[in-house]
Design a protein around this motif. Structure first.
Motif, PDB file in Angstrom:
ATOM      1  N   GLN A 281       2.386   1.795  -3.443  1.00 31.71           N
ATOM      2  CA  GLN A 281       1.434   2.420  -4.381  1.00 31.71           C
ATOM      3  C   GLN A 281       0.963   3.760  -4.220  1.00 31.71           C
ATOM      4  O   GLN A 281       1.145   4.476  -5.133  1.00 31.71           O
ATOM      5  N   ILE A 282       1.063   4.239  -2.913  1.00 33.96           N
ATOM      6  CA  ILE A 282       0.875   5.534  -2.563  1.00 33.96           C
ATOM      7  C   ILE A 282       1.973   6.578  -3.086  1.00 33.96           C
ATOM      8  O   ILE A 282       1.783   7.383  -3.745  1.00 33.96           O
TER       9      ILE A 282
ATOM     10  N   ALA B 194      -5.569   5.265  -3.462  1.00 35.69           N
ATOM     11  CA  ALA B 194      -4.744   3.700  -3.042  1.00 35.69           C
ATOM     12  C   ALA B 194      -5.423   3.569  -1.850  1.00 35.69           C
ATOM     13  O   ALA B 194      -5.216   2.265  -1.429  1.00 35.69           O
ATOM     14  N   ILE B 195      -6.270   4.312  -1.077  1.00 33.29           N
ATOM     15  CA  ILE B 195      -6.978   4.076   0.203  1.00 33.29           C
ATOM     16  C   ILE B 195      -8.182   3.939   0.136  1.00 33.29           C
ATOM     17  O   ILE B 195      -8.883   3.433   0.825  1.00 33.29           O
TER      18      ILE B 195
ATOM     19  N   THR C 174      -3.221  10.257  -3.211  1.00 35.27           N
ATOM     20  CA  THR C 174      -3.195   9.259  -2.089  1.00 35.27           C
ATOM     21  C   THR C 174      -4.417   8.722  -1.939  1.00 35.27           C
ATOM     22  O   THR C 174      -4.596   7.431  -1.816  1.00 35.27           O
TER      23      THR C 174
ATOM     24  N   ASN D 188       1.976   6.730  -6.927  1.00 29.65           N
ATOM     25  CA  ASN D 188       1.004   7.784  -7.124  1.00 29.65           C
ATOM     26  C   ASN D 188       1.597   9.184  -6.922  1.00 29.65           C
ATOM     27  O   ASN D 188       1.335  10.164  -7.921  1.00 29.65           O
TER      28      ASN D 188
ATOM     29  N   MET E 231       0.818  -1.222  -0.014  1.00 27.37           N
ATOM     30  CA  MET E 231       0.054  -0.119  -0.099  1.00 27.37           C
ATOM     31  C   MET E 231       0.765   1.228  -0.071  1.00 27.37           C
ATOM     32  O   MET E 231       0.641   2.252  -0.796  1.00 27.37           O
ATOM     33  N   ARG E 232       1.867   1.149   0.734  1.00 18.92           N
ATOM     34  CA  ARG E 232       2.866   2.426   0.799  1.00 18.92           C
ATOM     35  C   ARG E 232       3.505   2.703  -0.534  1.00 18.92           C
ATOM     36  O   ARG E 232       3.745   3.591  -1.138  1.00 18.92           O
TER      37      ARG E 232
END
Length: 280
Positions: free
Chosen positions: A122-123, A177-178, A174, A126, A119-120
């Protein structure tokens, strides 16, 4: 007949030692009781291990081997790995179910760390694509993934909670991604130790407003579900650094997005340990 002496009945003497019989009976009963209690306190290790093995198999663990170098639970009874033996523990046997749970927690912690790191990444990808890759810091602890928005006049003007265009760019990169994950998100506002003046009475109100503005943007613009996001203010009570200087003050003026891991606390508590092991 008149010369015969009358019979004299002698008085029977009382037995003053009858208490000894009752005392002996009581002592016999007590000795028997202590023998039974002692016998009950002795655990048959072989039978205990066999019972643990059958219980583990019944719960789906077909081969609950917990002994170093052993191929089965009945071999080398009493030996356990030093890493799981509590300090000062005199009983060398640990329940197989407990060992299995600890091992599963470690597996789950490693999997969760990999998920948070993905996840980190991916952020970060981006943000790099949006040209703002250097404006965010990252961390992982027992709570989950922390995305730090350092408020060094890039996100907010001094003493203001209005999001600058660059801050909106960071949040828009951000958000995707979340937005699709089920994790709860805590938006945490922080301030430096310089007393505020003007619109806000204290740094508590300032950091609370900044956290709220970040939350509103994520919900209203980036599509984060309002049911899984919250805002909280810490004022200047939790600084990242206590040193003086403009750079230190800028580091403490921040808004953290804490993506909270949904796993149980025993699993989350292992995340820092797994991270340290990977770095070592």
């Amino acid at each position: 007949m008149s010369g015969r002496k009358p019979k004299v009945h002698e008085e029977e003497h009382e037995n003053h030692e009858r208490w000894a019989v009752s005392y002996a009976d009581m002592m016999t009963v007590l000795v028997g009781l202590f023998i039974v209690m002692y016998a009950m306190s002795q655990v048959d290790q072989t039978k205990f291990e066999a019972l643990a093995g059958s219980l583990a198999a019944g719960f789906g663990n077909a081969s609950p081997t917990v002994l170093t170098g052993a191929s089965g639970i009945m071999k080398d009874a009493g030996a356990v790995p030093a890493s799981i033996k509590p300090a000062g523990e005199t009983n060398p046997i640990a329940p197989a179910a407990e060992l299995t749970e600890d091992a599963q927690n470690l597996v789950d912690a490693r999997a969760e760390l990999a998920r948070l790191e993905a996840m980190r990444d991916q952020i970060e990808a981006n943000l790099v694509a949006a040209g703002v890759g250097q404006q965010v810091s990252y961390g992982i602890d027992s709570r989950g993934l922390i995305v730090g928005l350092i408020a060094n006049d890039f996100f907010f003007e001094t003493g203001s909670a209005v999001l600058k265009p660059a801050a909106q760019t960071v949040l828009n990169a951000t958000g995707p991604a979340i937005s699709s994950i089920p994790d709860e998100i805590s938006v945490e506002g922080h301030a430096d130790a310089i007393p505020i003046s003007g619109r806000y009475p204290t740094n508590w109100e300032l950091s609370a407003d900044r956290a709220t503005q970040v939350l509103r943007h994520l919900v209203e613009v980036d599509g984060i579900a309002g049911s899984r996001i919250s805002a909280v203010s810490f004022g200047d009570a939790r600084p990242l650094t206590s040193t003086d200087g403009s750079d230190s003050l800028a580091i403490n003026r921040r808004v953290d997005l804490v993506i909270r891991s949904p796993l149980a606390e025993p699993v989350r508590a292992l995340l820092p340990i797994v991270i340290a092991a990977n770095e070592g």
